[in-house]
Design a protein around this motif. Structure first.
Motif, PDB file in Angstrom:
ATOM      1  N   ILE A   1       0.874  -1.039   0.056  1.00  0.00           N
ATOM      2  CA  ILE A   1      -0.012   0.035   0.144  1.00  0.00           C
ATOM      3  C   ILE A   1       0.863   1.206  -0.184  1.00  0.00           C
ATOM      4  N   VAL A   2       1.346   1.546  -1.247  1.00  0.00           N
ATOM      5  CA  VAL A   2       2.062   2.923  -1.336  1.00  0.00           C
ATOM      6  C   VAL A   2       1.372   3.958  -1.557  1.00  0.00           C
ATOM      7  N   PHE A   3       0.326   3.734  -2.596  1.00  0.00           N
ATOM      8  CA  PHE A   3      -0.558   4.915  -2.931  1.00  0.00           C
ATOM      9  C   PHE A   3      -2.098   4.689  -2.378  1.00  0.00           C
ATOM     10  N   GLU A   4      -2.755   5.813  -1.918  1.00  0.00           N
ATOM     11  CA  GLU A   4      -3.901   5.531  -1.476  1.00  0.00           C
ATOM     12  C   GLU A   4      -4.961   6.619  -1.903  1.00  0.00           C
ATOM     13  N   PRO A   5      -6.017   6.489  -1.987  1.00  0.00           N
ATOM     14  CA  PRO A   5      -6.733   5.124  -1.644  1.00  0.00           C
ATOM     15  C   PRO A   5      -6.391   3.855  -2.641  1.00  0.00           C
ATOM     16  N   PHE A   6      -6.580   2.636  -2.099  1.00  0.00           N
ATOM     17  CA  PHE A   6      -6.216   1.614  -2.659  1.00  0.00           C
ATOM     18  C   PHE A   6      -7.527   0.823  -3.071  1.00  0.00           C
ATOM     19  N   PHE A   7      -7.382   0.136  -4.313  1.00  0.00           N
ATOM     20  CA  PHE A   7      -8.531  -0.730  -4.917  1.00  0.00           C
ATOM     21  C   PHE A   7      -8.259  -2.071  -4.873  1.00  0.00           C
ATOM     22  N   LYS A   8      -9.601  -2.790  -4.689  1.00  0.00           N
ATOM     23  CA  LYS A   8      -9.068  -4.249  -4.999  1.00  0.00           C
ATOM     24  C   LYS A   8     -10.437  -4.687  -6.026  1.00  0.00           C
ATOM     25  N   ARG A   9     -10.311  -5.819  -6.438  1.00  0.00           N
ATOM     26  CA  ARG A   9     -11.375  -6.528  -7.498  1.00  0.00           C
ATOM     27  C   ARG A   9     -12.363  -6.990  -6.586  1.00  0.00           C
TER      28      ARG A   9
ATOM     29  N   GLU B   1      -5.976   4.405  -8.170  1.00  0.00           N
ATOM     30  CA  GLU B   1      -6.710   4.948  -9.453  1.00  0.00           C
ATOM     31  C   GLU B   1      -5.609   6.016 -10.184  1.00  0.00           C
ATOM     32  N   VAL B   2      -5.777   6.023 -11.380  1.00  0.00           N
ATOM     33  CA  VAL B   2      -4.879   6.906 -12.377  1.00  0.00           C
ATOM     34  C   VAL B   2      -5.678   8.239 -12.594  1.00  0.00           C
ATOM     35  N   THR B   3      -5.748   9.061 -11.542  1.00  0.00           N
ATOM     36  CA  THR B   3      -6.666  10.372 -11.838  1.00  0.00           C
ATOM     37  C   THR B   3      -5.828  11.387 -12.642  1.00  0.00           C
ATOM     38  N   ASP B   4      -6.514  12.176 -13.010  1.00  0.00           N
ATOM     39  CA  ASP B   4      -5.976  13.499 -13.799  1.00  0.00           C
ATOM     40  C   ASP B   4      -4.950  13.972 -13.247  1.00  0.00           C
ATOM     41  N   SER B   5      -5.095  14.206 -11.871  1.00  0.00           N
ATOM     42  CA  SER B   5      -4.006  15.087 -11.274  1.00  0.00           C
ATOM     43  C   SER B   5      -2.778  14.273 -11.060  1.00  0.00           C
ATOM     44  N   LEU B   6      -3.068  12.992 -10.894  1.00  0.00           N
ATOM     45  CA  LEU B   6      -2.009  12.184 -10.747  1.00  0.00           C
ATOM     46  C   LEU B   6      -1.217  12.171 -11.946  1.00  0.00           C
TER      47      LEU B   6
ATOM     48  N   LYS C   1      -0.267  14.351 -14.017  1.00  0.00           N
ATOM     49  CA  LYS C   1       0.705  15.438 -14.056  1.00  0.00           C
ATOM     50  C   LYS C   1       1.757  15.468 -12.884  1.00  0.00           C
ATOM     51  N   ASP C   2       1.649  14.604 -12.001  1.00  0.00           N
ATOM     52  CA  ASP C   2       2.378  14.425 -10.941  1.00  0.00           C
ATOM     53  C   ASP C   2       3.775  13.648 -11.156  1.00  0.00           C
ATOM     54  N   ARG C   3       4.941  14.223 -11.590  1.00  0.00           N
ATOM     55  CA  ARG C   3       6.141  13.532 -12.092  1.00  0.00           C
ATOM     56  C   ARG C   3       6.743  12.746 -10.856  1.00  0.00           C
ATOM     57  N   ALA C   4       6.479  13.286  -9.524  1.00  0.00           N
ATOM     58  CA  ALA C   4       7.012  12.848  -8.184  1.00  0.00           C
ATOM     59  C   ALA C   4       6.324  11.428  -8.131  1.00  0.00           C
ATOM     60  N   VAL C   5       4.859  11.369  -8.252  1.00  0.00           N
ATOM     61  CA  VAL C   5       4.260  10.199  -8.107  1.00  0.00           C
ATOM     62  C   VAL C   5       5.007   9.155  -8.993  1.00  0.00           C
ATOM     63  N   PHE C   6       5.008   9.461 -10.089  1.00  0.00           N
ATOM     64  CA  PHE C   6       5.590   8.355 -11.213  1.00  0.00           C
ATOM     65  C   PHE C   6       6.973   8.190 -10.892  1.00  0.00           C
ATOM     66  N   GLN C   7       7.952   8.989 -10.325  1.00  0.00           N
ATOM     67  CA  GLN C   7       9.233   8.585  -9.803  1.00  0.00           C
ATOM     68  C   GLN C   7       9.200   7.670  -8.609  1.00  0.00           C
TER      69      GLN C   7
END
Length: 368
Positions: A323-331, A341-346, A348-354
Motif C-alpha cells: 500500500i504505497v498509494f492511497e486510496p487503494f482498490f481491489k477487485r 486509480e490513475v486520476t487526472d491530477s496524478l 501531471k505529478d512527476r514525483a508520483v511516477f518517480q
C-alpha cells in the motif's frame, strides 16, 4: 615479511566511483588465509590497491612464515591509516575485516575499522542476484557475468597448500602463484565495480524521463493498455539486461531503461475499514455511511460486513504490491491484488511516477 609493490596495468574505471569518494582516499583490500576461523588459521597475506598520481598500484604484505602474521597486520594498518577513508572489498564485511579484527585482539593490537567507510561489492550486489539471474554472487561469477575470465587457475582453498610449500621451500613458483592470485582478486574488484550500476537502478538517482499510456493488441485479438516509462540511470549499465515479473517488463542498456506496466480500465472496489459504521445496499451493490441512512430504504439495507463494505468505481488503475498509494482498490475482498486509480491530477505529478517506478523496480528485484 615481504612487501611487494607493483603498478596495475590496463586498469580503467568504467564506474564513476569518484562520485562516491575521492579516488585518493580509496583502498581496495583482499586477504589470504589458511582457513576460515581466525583462531586456528594464519593470515599470511594482505593485498591492497590504491591510486597515486592517477596511477593504480598494488601493495602486498606477505608473511614468509606464520610467525610474521603480526608484522603483516601492523604494516597494513600503518599504510591504511595514513590517508585512506574508504575500504572497498568483496564480502569483506563477513570475512576479511572480522578476520583482521580478531587477529588484532589475539595480538593485543589497538586497530579497528570504525574510522573507515566500507563498500562491500558482495553486499551491494547480493540483493539483486535474482534480478540479474545469477546462480550466486561469488566474485568469479560476477566476472563471468560481465564476460571477464581469468587465467589464474587457483582459488583461495587451493592456495593454502601452495603457501605451506612456500614456507617450507621459498620456491619462486609458489611465491608467484600466491602474489598473482591476490593481485588478480584486487584487479577483479576493479573489473566488477560496474555491477554497482545495477544496484543504482533502485535508488532515487534513477529518473523518470518520459511517461505515456499505450494501447496494443495481443496475438489473440485481446486489447490491452500499458504504462510506458523511460528511465535514466546515474551510471551506465555494463551489460544489457531484461527482467519481467507480475506482468511488468524492464529492460536496461547503457544509461537508459524502460518500464512497461499493465494498465487496467475496469470497475474496482474501495473497501471501507470501519464497516460497523456502514449499511450495505444490495440493490445498489454499494455501502453508505449510517449518517446518511435516512435517505435509504430500510428494507433495502443491511448491516455492512467487511467483505461488502465498498464503493464501486469504473476507472483506470495501476497495480501496486504494497500500500504505497492511497486510496487503494481491489477487485474483490479476498483478492491479494492491490491497485490505485490513475486520476487526472496524478497524471501531471512527476514525483508520483518517480516513486512508482522505484516501487515496481524493487518488486521485480526482490519479488512481491
Amino acid at each position: 615479511m615481504r612487501t611487494i609493490r607493483r603498478q596495475l596495468s590496463n586498469i580503467r574505471l568504467s564506474y564513476p566511483l569518484e562520485r562516491e569518494v575521492p579516488l585518493s582516499r580509496v583502498l581496495f583490500i583482499d586477504i589470504e588465509t589458511t582457513g576460515f576461523a581466525a583462531g586456528s588459521s594464519v593470515l599470511y597475506l594482505i593485498g591492497c590497491a590504491y591510486c597515486e598520481y592517477g596511477q593504480w598500484n598494488t601493495i602486498q604484505w606477505l608473511a614468509d612464515s606464520p610467525e610474521e602474521e603480526k608484522n603483516v597486520i601492523a604494516a597494513f594498518f600503518d599504510f591504511a591509516m595514513y590517508q585512506y577513508t574508504h575500504l572497498i572489498h568483496f564480502n569483506g564485511n563477513n570475512f576479511d575485516l572480522p578476520f583482521i579484527i580478531q587477529k588484532c585482539r589475539q595480538y593485543g593490537l589497538p586497530w579497528h575499522f570504525s574510522d573507515f567507510t566500507g563498500i562491500d561489492l558482495y553486499r551491494r550486489t547480493a540483493p539483486f542476484r535474482e534480478f540479474l539471474r545469477l546462480p550466486n554472487c561469488k566474485q568469479k561469477t560476477l566476472e563471468q557475468f560481465l564476460d571477464l575470465y581469468r587465467d589464474d587457475p587457483y582459488d583461495g582453498g587451493q592456495l593454502i597448500d601452495i603457501y605451506h610449500d612456500y614456507v617450507n621451500n621459498h620456491a619462486d613458483t609458489a611465491l608467484n602463484a600466491i602474489i598473482r592470485h591476490n593481485a588478480d582478486d584486487l584487479a577483479g574488484m576493479f573489473h566488477i565495480l560496474p555491477v554497482l550500476a545495477y544496484g543504482n537502478i533502485f535508488s532515487a538517482q534513477t529518473k523518470v524521463k518520459k511517461v505515456q499510456a499505450n494501447r496494443y493488441q495481443e496475438m489473440d485479438g485481446t486489447k490491452r493498455q500499458e504504462l510506458f516509462m523511460k528511465l535514466s540511470f546515474p551510471a551506465p549499465l555494463p551489460k544489457e539486461i531484461f527482467c519481467s515479473a507480475e506482468g511488468c517488463y524492464f529492460s536496461g542498456n547503457g544509461g537508459t531503461g524502460t518500464l512497461r506496466i499493465p494498465l487496467y480500465e475496469e470497475e474496482m472496489k474501495y473497501f471501507y475499514s470501519n464497516y460497523p459504521d456502514y449499511y450495505y445496499l444490495p440493490l445498489e451493490d454499494n455501502a453508505i455511511h449510517k449518517s446518511i441512512a435516512k435517505y435509504a430504504d430500510r428494507q433495502n439495507r443491511t448491516q455492512a460486513k467487511a467483505y461488502n463494505c465498498y464503493t464501486r468505481k469504473y476507472s483506470t488503475y495501476l497495480p501496486q504490491w504494497d500500500i504505497v498509494f492511497e486510496p487503494f482498490f481491489k477487485r474483490d475482498y479476498k483478492s491479494p491484488d492491490l491497485f490505485f486509480e490513475v486520476t487526472d491530477s496524478l497524471k501531471k505529478d512527476r514525483a508520483v511516477f518517480q516513486a512508482y517506478a522505484q516501487h515496481v523496480l524493487k518488486m521485480m528485484a526482490v519479488g512481491k
